[in-house]
Design a protein around this motif. Sequence first.
Motif, PDB file in Angstrom:
ATOM      1  N   GLY A 193       0.797   5.041   0.498  1.00 33.31           N
ATOM      2  CA  GLY A 193       0.004   6.164   0.985  1.00 33.31           C
ATOM      3  C   GLY A 193       0.623   7.451   0.483  1.00 33.31           C
ATOM      4  N   VAL A 242      -5.516  12.970  -0.068  1.00 31.36           N
ATOM      5  CA  VAL A 242      -4.906  11.752   0.455  1.00 31.36           C
ATOM      6  C   VAL A 242      -5.266  10.622  -0.510  1.00 31.36           C
ATOM      7  CG1 VAL A 242      -4.762  10.167   2.405  1.00 31.36           C
ATOM      8  CG2 VAL A 242      -5.163  12.610   2.807  1.00 31.36           C
ATOM      9  N   ILE A 243      -4.255   9.914  -0.982  1.00 32.75           N
ATOM     10  CA  ILE A 243      -4.464   8.855  -1.967  1.00 32.75           C
ATOM     11  C   ILE A 243      -3.861   7.558  -1.432  1.00 32.75           C
ATOM     12  CG2 ILE A 243      -4.024   8.116  -4.343  1.00 32.75           C
ATOM     13  CD1 ILE A 243      -3.566  11.129  -4.990  1.00 32.75           C
ATOM     14  N   SER A 244      -4.607   6.469  -1.590  1.00 31.31           N
ATOM     15  CA  SER A 244      -4.116   5.134  -1.256  1.00 31.31           C
ATOM     16  C   SER A 244      -4.038   4.339  -2.552  1.00 31.31           C
ATOM     17  CB  SER A 244      -5.068   4.422  -0.303  1.00 31.31           C
ATOM     18  OG  SER A 244      -5.195   5.138   0.896  1.00 31.31           O
ATOM     19  N   LEU A 295       0.862  -1.173   0.000  1.00 27.42           N
ATOM     20  CA  LEU A 295       0.000   0.000   0.000  1.00 27.42           C
ATOM     21  C   LEU A 295       0.899   1.223   0.000  1.00 27.42           C
ATOM     22  CD1 LEU A 295      -2.763   1.441   0.401  1.00 27.42           C
ATOM     23  CD2 LEU A 295      -2.350   1.232   2.844  1.00 27.42           C
ATOM     24  N   VAL A 347      -3.000   0.507  -3.948  1.00 28.99           N
ATOM     25  CA  VAL A 347      -2.626  -0.878  -3.664  1.00 28.99           C
ATOM     26  C   VAL A 347      -1.957  -1.434  -4.910  1.00 28.99           C
ATOM     27  CG1 VAL A 347      -3.456  -3.180  -3.067  1.00 28.99           C
ATOM     28  CG2 VAL A 347      -4.572  -1.153  -2.096  1.00 28.99           C
ATOM     29  N   ARG A 380      -7.118   2.001  -6.344  1.00 23.42           N
ATOM     30  CA  ARG A 380      -6.698   3.348  -5.943  1.00 23.42           C
ATOM     31  C   ARG A 380      -7.906   4.081  -5.377  1.00 23.42           C
ATOM     32  NH1 ARG A 380      -4.583   7.911 -10.259  1.00 23.42           N
ATOM     33  NH2 ARG A 380      -5.025   9.697  -8.932  1.00 23.42           N
ATOM     34  N   THR A 430       5.106  10.359   0.506  1.00 24.74           N
ATOM     35  CA  THR A 430       4.656   8.976   0.375  1.00 24.74           C
ATOM     36  C   THR A 430       5.194   8.121   1.518  1.00 24.74           C
ATOM     37  OG1 THR A 430       6.542   8.256  -0.950  1.00 24.74           O
ATOM     38  CG2 THR A 430       4.661   9.149  -2.144  1.00 24.74           C
ATOM     39  N   LYS A 431       4.481   7.052   1.754  1.00 20.46           N
ATOM     40  CA  LYS A 431       4.925   6.032   2.711  1.00 20.46           C
ATOM     41  C   LYS A 431       4.401   4.706   2.181  1.00 20.46           C
ATOM     42  CE  LYS A 431       6.706   4.931   6.749  1.00 20.46           C
ATOM     43  NZ  LYS A 431       8.053   5.232   7.152  1.00 20.46           N
ATOM     44  N   THR A 432       5.246   3.699   2.189  1.00 18.64           N
ATOM     45  CA  THR A 432       4.861   2.392   1.659  1.00 18.64           C
ATOM     46  C   THR A 432       4.883   1.361   2.774  1.00 18.64           C
ATOM     47  OG1 THR A 432       5.846   2.990  -0.464  1.00 18.64           O
ATOM     48  CG2 THR A 432       5.398   0.654  -0.084  1.00 18.64           C
ATOM     49  N   SER A 465       7.116   4.561  -5.522  1.00 19.03           N
ATOM     50  CA  SER A 465       7.138   5.377  -4.314  1.00 19.03           C
ATOM     51  C   SER A 465       8.211   6.464  -4.404  1.00 19.03           C
ATOM     52  CB  SER A 465       7.368   4.491  -3.091  1.00 19.03           C
ATOM     53  OG  SER A 465       7.289   5.241  -1.910  1.00 19.03           O
TER      54      SER A 465
END
Length: 86
Positions: A9, A47-49, A7, A51, A35, A74-76, A63
């Motif tokens: 983020g 804010v977007i997620s 994921l 997968v 998404r 971003t953070k994965t 990322s």
Amino acid sequence: METRIALIGIIVENTNEASKLNSILHEYGEYIVGRMGVPYNKRHISVISVVVDAPNDVISAISGKLGMLPGVNTKTIYSKVSPQVE
């Protein structure tokens, strides 16, 4: 090749980068499972997620490219599910 579920983020503080962000996501579209984007108008951010099911190097590339955009963070996180061999 082994793939993993992850994921990514994304917090977009600079909406001027939206077209570049979408271009990067389109470039890696074959790996995107789903998404979801949520605009938070009160704070002027989105804010977007995202997968993904992809090899580690592809996840890192997505990322990394997104995180280099100004005003995009971003953070994965990775699933603990065993990698799948295609």
